[in-house]
Write a protein that holds these residues in place. Structure first.
Motif, PDB file in Angstrom:
ATOM      1  N   GLY A 135      46.757  49.221  16.581  1.00 29.88           N
ATOM      2  CA  GLY A 135      45.495  49.588  15.958  1.00 29.88           C
ATOM      3  C   GLY A 135      45.036  48.601  14.910  1.00 29.88           C
ATOM      4  N   LEU A 136      45.366  47.320  15.092  1.00 32.74           N
ATOM      5  CA  LEU A 136      44.949  46.290  14.142  1.00 32.74           C
ATOM      6  C   LEU A 136      43.647  45.645  14.611  1.00 32.74           C
ATOM      7  CD1 LEU A 136      48.412  44.592  13.507  1.00 32.74           C
ATOM      8  CD2 LEU A 136      47.242  46.264  12.059  1.00 32.74           C
ATOM      9  N   ASP A 137      42.903  45.122  13.648  1.00 37.04           N
ATOM     10  CA  ASP A 137      41.629  44.467  13.935  1.00 37.04           C
ATOM     11  C   ASP A 137      41.864  43.279  14.869  1.00 37.04           C
ATOM     12  OD1 ASP A 137      39.259  42.854  13.753  1.00 37.04           O
ATOM     13  OD2 ASP A 137      38.736  43.941  11.934  1.00 37.04           O
ATOM     14  N   LEU A 138      41.065  43.179  15.922  1.00 37.75           N
ATOM     15  CA  LEU A 138      41.269  42.131  16.916  1.00 37.75           C
ATOM     16  C   LEU A 138      40.787  40.761  16.445  1.00 37.75           C
ATOM     17  CD1 LEU A 138      40.275  44.054  20.160  1.00 37.75           C
ATOM     18  CD2 LEU A 138      42.565  43.619  19.273  1.00 37.75           C
ATOM     19  N   THR A 139      40.141  40.718  15.279  1.00 38.87           N
ATOM     20  CA  THR A 139      39.724  39.421  14.740  1.00 38.87           C
ATOM     21  C   THR A 139      40.665  38.918  13.644  1.00 38.87           C
ATOM     22  OG1 THR A 139      38.253  40.448  13.110  1.00 38.87           O
ATOM     23  CG2 THR A 139      37.308  39.903  15.254  1.00 38.87           C
ATOM     24  N   LEU A 140      41.784  39.600  13.445  1.00 36.44           N
ATOM     25  CA  LEU A 140      42.751  39.118  12.461  1.00 36.44           C
ATOM     26  C   LEU A 140      43.205  37.702  12.823  1.00 36.44           C
ATOM     27  CD1 LEU A 140      45.133  42.168  11.831  1.00 36.44           C
ATOM     28  CD2 LEU A 140      43.645  41.071  10.158  1.00 36.44           C
ATOM     29  N   PRO A 141      43.407  36.846  11.828  1.00 37.90           N
ATOM     30  CA  PRO A 141      43.861  35.486  12.128  1.00 37.90           C
ATOM     31  C   PRO A 141      45.281  35.490  12.689  1.00 37.90           C
ATOM     32  CG  PRO A 141      43.905  35.896   9.760  1.00 37.90           C
ATOM     33  CD  PRO A 141      43.212  37.072  10.388  1.00 37.90           C
ATOM     34  N   ILE A 142      45.494  34.704  13.738  1.00 37.27           N
ATOM     35  CA  ILE A 142      46.820  34.566  14.347  1.00 37.27           C
ATOM     36  C   ILE A 142      47.227  33.106  14.269  1.00 37.27           C
ATOM     37  CG2 ILE A 142      48.193  34.844  16.444  1.00 37.27           C
ATOM     38  CD1 ILE A 142      46.339  37.057  17.309  1.00 37.27           C
ATOM     39  N   HIS A 143      48.299  32.827  13.525  1.00 37.07           N
ATOM     40  CA  HIS A 143      48.758  31.451  13.352  1.00 37.07           C
ATOM     41  C   HIS A 143      50.081  31.243  14.091  1.00 37.07           C
ATOM     42  CE1 HIS A 143      45.630  30.746  10.421  1.00 37.07           C
ATOM     43  NE2 HIS A 143      46.054  31.777   9.697  1.00 37.07           N
ATOM     44  N   GLU A 144      50.156  30.132  14.791  1.00 36.27           N
ATOM     45  CA  GLU A 144      51.382  29.787  15.501  1.00 36.27           C
ATOM     46  C   GLU A 144      52.255  28.935  14.586  1.00 36.27           C
ATOM     47  OE1 GLU A 144      52.466  27.059  19.305  1.00 36.27           O
ATOM     48  OE2 GLU A 144      50.922  28.595  19.637  1.00 36.27           O
ATOM     49  N   VAL A 145      53.462  29.421  14.310  1.00 34.16           N
ATOM     50  CA  VAL A 145      54.385  28.753  13.387  1.00 34.16           C
ATOM     51  C   VAL A 145      55.528  28.140  14.186  1.00 34.16           C
ATOM     52  CG1 VAL A 145      55.875  29.049  11.384  1.00 34.16           C
ATOM     53  CG2 VAL A 145      53.805  30.443  11.615  1.00 34.16           C
ATOM     54  N   ASP A 146      55.863  26.891  13.876  1.00 37.02           N
ATOM     55  CA  ASP A 146      56.983  26.223  14.546  1.00 37.02           C
ATOM     56  C   ASP A 146      58.235  26.350  13.685  1.00 37.02           C
ATOM     57  OD1 ASP A 146      58.659  23.458  14.876  1.00 37.02           O
ATOM     58  OD2 ASP A 146      57.760  24.077  16.777  1.00 37.02           O
ATOM     59  N   LEU A 147      59.256  26.981  14.261  1.00 37.84           N
ATOM     60  CA  LEU A 147      60.543  27.140  13.557  1.00 37.84           C
ATOM     61  C   LEU A 147      61.608  26.390  14.339  1.00 37.84           C
ATOM     62  CD1 LEU A 147      60.409  30.958  12.642  1.00 37.84           C
ATOM     63  CD2 LEU A 147      59.876  29.008  11.166  1.00 37.84           C
ATOM     64  N   ASN A 148      61.744  25.126  14.017  1.00 36.54           N
ATOM     65  CA  ASN A 148      62.752  24.284  14.687  1.00 36.54           C
ATOM     66  C   ASN A 148      62.599  24.326  16.214  1.00 36.54           C
ATOM     67  OD1 ASN A 148      63.979  23.632  12.165  1.00 36.54           O
ATOM     68  ND2 ASN A 148      65.081  25.600  12.218  1.00 36.54           N
ATOM     69  N   GLY A 149      61.350  24.180  16.665  1.00 36.89           N
ATOM     70  CA  GLY A 149      61.103  24.159  18.104  1.00 36.89           C
ATOM     71  C   GLY A 149      60.846  25.518  18.718  1.00 36.89           C
TER      72      GLY A 149
END
Length: 635
Positions: A539-553
């Motif tokens: 039930g979260l807002d579909l426009t929330l920012p989604i960031h892709e984080v790299d954790l050692n590959g």
């Protein structure tokens, strides 16, 4: 909280369970009417007393298929919305949505994320003229039906088609389409929210009756007559119909405040100040009323000495004592010579909030169908594509009456040519607003020989999206300073079946089916697909920012500044868990009230089959609990 594996029948794999919610509310109100978890209707009737209708002959509105339509509105969807970043504009920053899919299923999927959050809904549904499309829902499996309509699978099921007036269930088919959609739409409205529905004479009566049932007769606001055409049709058999209806219902009339309209130059010209009143310009109004009251029937002496009485059969609108007060306040006008029939002075300064809307909207004020077509042609270099798109000015009037604020959310789930999105961006550009829109449209194929198909637009969605792109760009070019921060982007999401496999084994090759079920995520789905399904189910807002984080590959998705962390990696070991724990802990150190709230409510989700063993999975729960994160789940 212990680890929970999400299956296709668990709450996280389905849309909001509206039926269970309604039963829970009923049980809270009338606990005595429940026995062993079931409703005792006899007990409920006794509790309701005289409010129960027990006569066989009573006023009601029904049609063939109504019970099915009512049940459909309560069903949960097992679908999802998949992101289409390449079709979108300003993906990382926009707050607007464009959703491709059957609006019935989409409305179900939006129930958790947008329940009671939409200020205004405008829809322009099929008018059921026999020429336009009507959605023929397959109540057994609407997702399958949607795929058949859009050509994703074979054509064995119900399809999108015209609804001929020779059909045995002509009006019933239309009502069966509209009922569940309107029922679900009402849930999305805020308590002061309002819905506007364009329709013509063919179905306006049925629309009013079905809306009376869903929204309540008391919440009917108005049936506006819109003058959609400016000239008669000489080929009309009887009378040329130059109007459409805009039917308006509020969710709660007690909470809805109808907006006022700006005064026109003609209206303002009626305000003058012939007596140089210090309170400014004014106009005068009739002091008499036809609702007779003997105590308000008295004689008035004008300053010139003449005596006047109210018109025959009428009386004055104020008492004799109040009239004397109005004279002393210089609010009565007897004419320049002081011998006219008295009139009440109404000052412009007292009515600056605007004019009360009337129920007839002329095309001079709000545009007509040809204007809507010209706007579309101007956007698409001379090509119109649609026969009767609504003009932007009509939507601007709708926005005014809806009384939307600068930050409200607007929904149109029969988006068509996307006039609603265009009008929203235009208004934001003019007043610096940050209104957001959600457009929903079935990707209906354009006719093979149409101008749209020749221009390369295979579906109505392609036209709608391109209009928003072009209109947004034009608005920015025309207002470069005012629109520096204007949101003309939109995220495109597309309806599809869940990313999680359902248990549907092939008994002839059971071994392979069991092996496939070890990894319950569909092979063609991405981590971004999963992220949006999780947003829907939580039930979260579909426009929330989604960031892709790299954790050692390894990839970690951070949703909403740490509100939700999603890791769909395989071979998850203790080192990766430690990295995620450290990331979550570092994020929570931001000295900000909002960040502190996010830290307390942070959720972490993994792929269930991603852990290298159960020990790593068990230890992960303890590691997250150590930093205050208690909700860790797997799918």
């Amino acid at each position: 909280m212990s680890n929970i594996k999400i299956t296709p029948t668990s709450p996280l794999a389905q849309s909001k369970d509206l039926l269970s919610d309604n039963i829970a509310k009923l049980q809270q109100l009338f606990p005595e009417a429940f026995t062993e978890g079931k409703i005792d209707f006899e007990a409920l009737q006794n509790l309701l007393g005289d409010h129960v209708e027990d006569k066989e002959e009573r006023y009601n509105f029904t049609w063939a298929g109504k019970q099915q339509a009512m049940r459909e509105a309560q069903k949960m969807s097992r679908g999802t919305l998949r992101p289409a970043k390449s079709d979108s504009v300003d993906w990382d920053t926009t707050q607007n949505l464009y959703i491709e899919g059957d609006n019935l299923e989409v409305l179900k999927l939006l129930q958790k994320s947008y329940h009671s959050k939409v200020k205004m809904i405008y829809i322009d549904p099929p008018y059921n003229t026999g020429k336009d499309f009507v959605y023929k829902d397959n109540y057994k499996d609407n997702l399958q039906n949607y795929k058949e309509i859009t050509g994703q699978v074979g054509e064995d099921g119900a399809r999108l088609s015209t609804n001929s007036d020779t059909a045995g269930r002509y009006h019933s088919n239309w009502l069966n389409m509209m009922y569940p959609r309107l029922k679900l739409a009402r849930n999305l409205l805020k308590e002061d929210g309002v819905i506007f529905i364009s329709i013509d004479d063919n179905e306006v009566t049925n629309l009013r009756r079905v809306c009376d049932e869903i929204f309540g007769e008391d919440n009917f606001v108005a049936n506006v007559i819109w003058e959609r055409a400016f000239s008669p049709k000489n080929d009309a058999k009887y009378i040329s119909e130059n109007h459409d209806h805009v039917v308006i219902y509020s969710k709660s009339k007690e909470n809805f405040v109808c907006g006022r309209l700006e005064r026109s130059a003609e209206s303002l010209s009626r305000y003058k100040n012939p007596d140089n009143d210090l309170r400014g310009k004014w106009t005068s109004g009739d002091l008499s009323v036809k609702t007779y009251n003997e105590s308000y029937d008295y004689q008035i002496k004008t300053p010139s000495g003449k005596f006047v009485n109210p018109p025959h059969g009428s009386c004055w609108r104020v008492s004799k004592e109040r009239f004397a007060e109005l004279v002393s306040e210089d609010r009565i006008w007897f004419g320049a010579n002081g011998d006219n029939v008295p009139r009440l002075k109404r000052f412009l300064s007292d009515v600056q909030d605007g004019v009360v809307p009337i129920s007839i909207w002329s095309n001079k004020e709000v545009g007509h169908n040809q204007e809507g077509r010209q706007e579309l042609k101007a956007t698409f270099d001379g090509q119109g594509f649609f026969d009767g798109p609504k003009p932007v000015r009509l939507l601007r009037r709708v926005f005014k009456v809806a009384n939307i604020s600068k930050s409200d959310l607007i929904l149109d789930f029969f988006s068509g040519s996307a006039t609603t999105a265009h009008a929203t961006m235009q208004l934001n550009a003019e007043d610096g607003g940050k209104r957001k829109f959600i457009m929903v449209q079935l990707p209906e194929p354009t006719p093979e020989k149409s101008e749209a198909r020749k221009a390369g637009y295979e579906t109505i969605c392609e036209i709608g999206k391109e209009r928003i792109r072009r209109a947004g760009q034009k608005i920015k070019e025309e207002n470069p300073i005012a629109t520096a921060k204007l949101d003309t982007g939109f995220k495109v999401l597309k309806l599809d079946s869940s990313n999680i496999k359902s248990w549907d084994p092939n008994y002839e090759e059971l071994g392979n089916s069991l092996f496939d079920a070890v990894d319950n995520i569909k092979e063609d789905r991405t981590n971004a697909d999963l992220a949006y399904e999780v947003l829907l189910k939580y039930g979260l807002d579909l426009t929330l920012p989604i960031h892709e984080v790299d954790l050692n590959g390894h990839k970690l998705f951070d949703v909403g500044m740490g509100a939700l962390l999603l890791c769909m990696e395989k071979n998850i070991d203790s080192n990766l868990i430690n990295s995620i724990v450290k990331y979550a802990e570092d994020n929570s150190l931001i000295e900000d009230e909002q960040a502190e709230k996010i830290k307390r409510n942070c959720r972490v989700i993994f792929r269930d089959t991603g852990f290298i063993d159960d020990t790593v999975k068990a230890n992960a729960l303890k590691d997250f609990e150590r930093i205050g994160i208690t909700e860790v789940r797997s799918i």
